[in-house]
Design a protein around this motif. Structure first.
Motif, PDB file in Angstrom:
ATOM      1  N   LYS A 286       0.831  -1.204   0.000  1.00  0.00           N
ATOM      2  CA  LYS A 286       0.000   0.000   0.000  1.00  0.00           C
ATOM      3  C   LYS A 286       0.871   1.261   0.000  1.00  0.00           C
ATOM      4  O   LYS A 286       0.537   2.263  -0.635  1.00  0.00           O
ATOM      5  CB  LYS A 286      -0.931   0.002   1.213  1.00  0.00           C
ATOM      6  CG  LYS A 286      -1.960  -1.124   1.216  1.00  0.00           C
ATOM      7  CD  LYS A 286      -2.964  -0.969   0.094  1.00  0.00           C
ATOM      8  CE  LYS A 286      -4.064  -2.016   0.211  1.00  0.00           C
ATOM      9  NZ  LYS A 286      -5.067  -1.901  -0.885  1.00  0.00           N
ATOM     10  N   HIS A 287       1.990   1.216   0.713  1.00  0.00           N
ATOM     11  CA  HIS A 287       2.925   2.341   0.662  1.00  0.00           C
ATOM     12  C   HIS A 287       3.479   2.507  -0.755  1.00  0.00           C
ATOM     13  O   HIS A 287       3.621   3.628  -1.253  1.00  0.00           O
ATOM     14  CB  HIS A 287       4.075   2.109   1.650  1.00  0.00           C
ATOM     15  CG  HIS A 287       3.668   2.227   3.079  1.00  0.00           C
ATOM     16  ND1 HIS A 287       3.468   3.446   3.708  1.00  0.00           N
ATOM     17  CD2 HIS A 287       3.419   1.281   4.020  1.00  0.00           C
ATOM     18  CE1 HIS A 287       3.111   3.244   4.963  1.00  0.00           C
ATOM     19  NE2 HIS A 287       3.078   1.938   5.179  1.00  0.00           N
ATOM     20  N   LEU A 288       3.794   1.389  -1.395  1.00  0.00           N
ATOM     21  CA  LEU A 288       4.299   1.445  -2.768  1.00  0.00           C
ATOM     22  C   LEU A 288       3.262   2.049  -3.702  1.00  0.00           C
ATOM     23  O   LEU A 288       3.599   2.841  -4.597  1.00  0.00           O
ATOM     24  CB  LEU A 288       4.685   0.043  -3.235  1.00  0.00           C
ATOM     25  CG  LEU A 288       5.349  -0.035  -4.609  1.00  0.00           C
ATOM     26  CD1 LEU A 288       6.738   0.586  -4.565  1.00  0.00           C
ATOM     27  CD2 LEU A 288       5.439  -1.484  -5.075  1.00  0.00           C
TER      28      LEU A 288
ATOM     29  N   SER B 101      14.883  -4.499 -10.235  1.00  0.00           N
ATOM     30  CA  SER B 101      13.439  -4.204 -10.126  1.00  0.00           C
ATOM     31  C   SER B 101      12.663  -5.376  -9.540  1.00  0.00           C
ATOM     32  O   SER B 101      11.526  -5.659  -9.941  1.00  0.00           O
ATOM     33  CB  SER B 101      12.862  -3.814 -11.493  1.00  0.00           C
ATOM     34  OG  SER B 101      13.476  -2.644 -11.988  1.00  0.00           O
ATOM     35  N   ASP B 102      13.273  -6.049  -8.572  1.00  0.00           N
ATOM     36  CA  ASP B 102      12.616  -7.159  -7.893  1.00  0.00           C
ATOM     37  C   ASP B 102      11.760  -6.603  -6.747  1.00  0.00           C
ATOM     38  O   ASP B 102      12.097  -6.700  -5.570  1.00  0.00           O
ATOM     39  CB  ASP B 102      13.657  -8.148  -7.361  1.00  0.00           C
ATOM     40  CG  ASP B 102      13.036  -9.415  -6.792  1.00  0.00           C
ATOM     41  OD1 ASP B 102      11.802  -9.463  -6.660  1.00  0.00           O
ATOM     42  OD2 ASP B 102      13.807 -10.345  -6.461  1.00  0.00           O
ATOM     43  N   THR B 103      10.655  -6.010  -7.133  1.00  0.00           N
ATOM     44  CA  THR B 103       9.782  -5.348  -6.168  1.00  0.00           C
ATOM     45  C   THR B 103       9.216  -6.335  -5.158  1.00  0.00           C
ATOM     46  O   THR B 103       9.065  -6.014  -3.970  1.00  0.00           O
ATOM     47  CB  THR B 103       8.639  -4.629  -6.894  1.00  0.00           C
ATOM     48  OG1 THR B 103       9.190  -3.726  -7.858  1.00  0.00           O
ATOM     49  CG2 THR B 103       7.787  -3.838  -5.916  1.00  0.00           C
ATOM     50  N   GLU B 104       8.913  -7.539  -5.605  1.00  0.00           N
ATOM     51  CA  GLU B 104       8.319  -8.534  -4.712  1.00  0.00           C
ATOM     52  C   GLU B 104       9.233  -8.831  -3.534  1.00  0.00           C
ATOM     53  O   GLU B 104       8.782  -8.930  -2.383  1.00  0.00           O
ATOM     54  CB  GLU B 104       8.005  -9.819  -5.476  1.00  0.00           C
ATOM     55  CG  GLU B 104       7.357 -10.897  -4.637  1.00  0.00           C
ATOM     56  CD  GLU B 104       6.019 -10.478  -4.037  1.00  0.00           C
ATOM     57  OE1 GLU B 104       5.673 -10.988  -2.953  1.00  0.00           O
ATOM     58  OE2 GLU B 104       5.328  -9.624  -4.641  1.00  0.00           O
TER      59      GLU B 104
ATOM     60  N   ILE C 179      10.575  -8.290   2.434  1.00  0.00           N
ATOM     61  CA  ILE C 179      11.955  -8.398   2.900  1.00  0.00           C
ATOM     62  C   ILE C 179      12.067  -8.967   4.313  1.00  0.00           C
ATOM     63  O   ILE C 179      13.024  -9.676   4.633  1.00  0.00           O
ATOM     64  CB  ILE C 179      12.655  -7.028   2.808  1.00  0.00           C
ATOM     65  CG1 ILE C 179      14.157  -7.199   3.000  1.00  0.00           C
ATOM     66  CG2 ILE C 179      12.064  -6.020   3.784  1.00  0.00           C
ATOM     67  CD1 ILE C 179      14.964  -6.001   2.577  1.00  0.00           C
ATOM     68  N   GLN C 180      11.108  -8.694   5.171  1.00  0.00           N
ATOM     69  CA  GLN C 180      11.218  -9.163   6.549  1.00  0.00           C
ATOM     70  C   GLN C 180      10.926 -10.653   6.696  1.00  0.00           C
ATOM     71  O   GLN C 180      11.069 -11.205   7.789  1.00  0.00           O
ATOM     72  CB  GLN C 180      10.298  -8.340   7.457  1.00  0.00           C
ATOM     73  CG  GLN C 180      10.796  -6.911   7.679  1.00  0.00           C
ATOM     74  CD  GLN C 180       9.837  -6.092   8.513  1.00  0.00           C
ATOM     75  OE1 GLN C 180       8.718  -5.806   8.101  1.00  0.00           O
ATOM     76  NE2 GLN C 180      10.268  -5.710   9.710  1.00  0.00           N
TER      77      GLN C 180
END
Length: 280
Positions: free
Chosen positions: A154-156, A213-216, A221-222
């Motif tokens: 949602k931030h993205l 560009s590995d957005t996923e 990340i956590q």
């Protein structure tokens, strides 16, 4: 590092310039008043950016229930920390606000309700870096909050909705740290360029994901294992990075600067997006 196409702050941009987007590692509040290589790295940006009409700042230090944007004419300088020398509390960054920009952001962001704020101001995540880039505090600044209830995606999405600002003379500056674990800091090495092995591993992985560009991977990340849990025990210092990634254009080049660790468990790595295109 990729060289920017901009050569001087005095190169007044025309309406066709697409502005850079930054994620700045801010580290200790003491960077606001100390001289070190990270401060020099920030100061060096001044000559590589045409003077913006205004700045949109996203700081790790304004967490809210809901999304807010500062809308006052004169945002106060907030000293949101304790235990530091009086000289740091004496710092003021009297940049003007920009109520019209705040209202424009309300309109641009469709995915979340953005509320106008008249109480917060500029916290140290914002002024400690802008103080070195624009020391005269003569560029209007508005600050956008981080809604702690929103998931990373949602931030993205909010960031993607803010992308048009780069084409309107607005400089987007997100401020946090890729790796930020104060509980694991080596306090005896606070002023040293030094990082634990796991810190360097995580920092490099994040850089690789940004470049590819590995957005996923950035959004999850956590959940990438123990080293990532150590590096990002809480999300607030990492989330601003998504506001830079979300304002990326396909034409952007990506460069890194201040790309070093401090005190074992912090990284100052900063990210710059530059477009080779101009609006037609």
């Amino acid at each position: 590092m990729n060289e920017s196409k901009f050569t001087s702050e005095s190169d007044q941009n025309n309406d066709k310039t697409i502005y850079p987007s930054f994620f700045l590692g801010h580290g200790s509040p003491m960077n606001a008043i100390e001289e070190n290589e990270f401060v020099e790295g920030l100061r060096g940006l001044t000559k590589t950016i045409p003077k913006p009409k205004a700045i949109l700042a996203i700081s790790a230090h304004w967490l809210t229930d809901g999304t807010f944007v500062t809308a006052m004419e004169h945002p106060p300088t907030i000293h949101d920390f304790g235990g530091f020398p009086k000289a740091l509390f004496d710092v003021q960054y009297p940049a003007p606000g920009d109520p019209n920009l705040a209202k424009q952001i309300q309109t641009l962001v469709k995915s979340q309700l953005v509320q106008l704020d008249y109480e917060w101001g500029l916290d140290h995540g914002t002024w400690s870096v802008l103080k070195h880039i624009y020391p005269d505090a003569n560029i209007p600044v508005v600050q956008l909050s981080l809604d702690y209830k929103l998931p990373p995606e949602k931030h993205l999405q909010i960031a993607k909705e803010l992308l048009p600002l780069r084409k309107q003379g607005i400089l987007i500056v997100a401020s946090g740290n890729i790796v930020h674990n104060l509980r694991m800091v080596a306090w005896d090495r606070l002023n040293e360029v030094y990082g634990f092995d796991w810190v360097m591993n995580v920092n490099q992985k994040v850089k690789d994901w940004i470049v590819s560009s590995d957005t996923e991977s950035l959004l999850t990340i956590q959940s990438k294992g123990k080293e990532f849990e150590w590096a990002i025990p809480t999300a607030e210092h990492f989330l601003p990075l998504l506001y830079t990634i979300g304002t990326q254009l396909e034409s952007d080049s990506i460069s890194f600067f201040n790309d070093k660790p401090v005190a074992g468990a912090l990284t100052m790595t900063s990210v710059r997006l530059d477009s080779d295109l101009h609006e037609s």
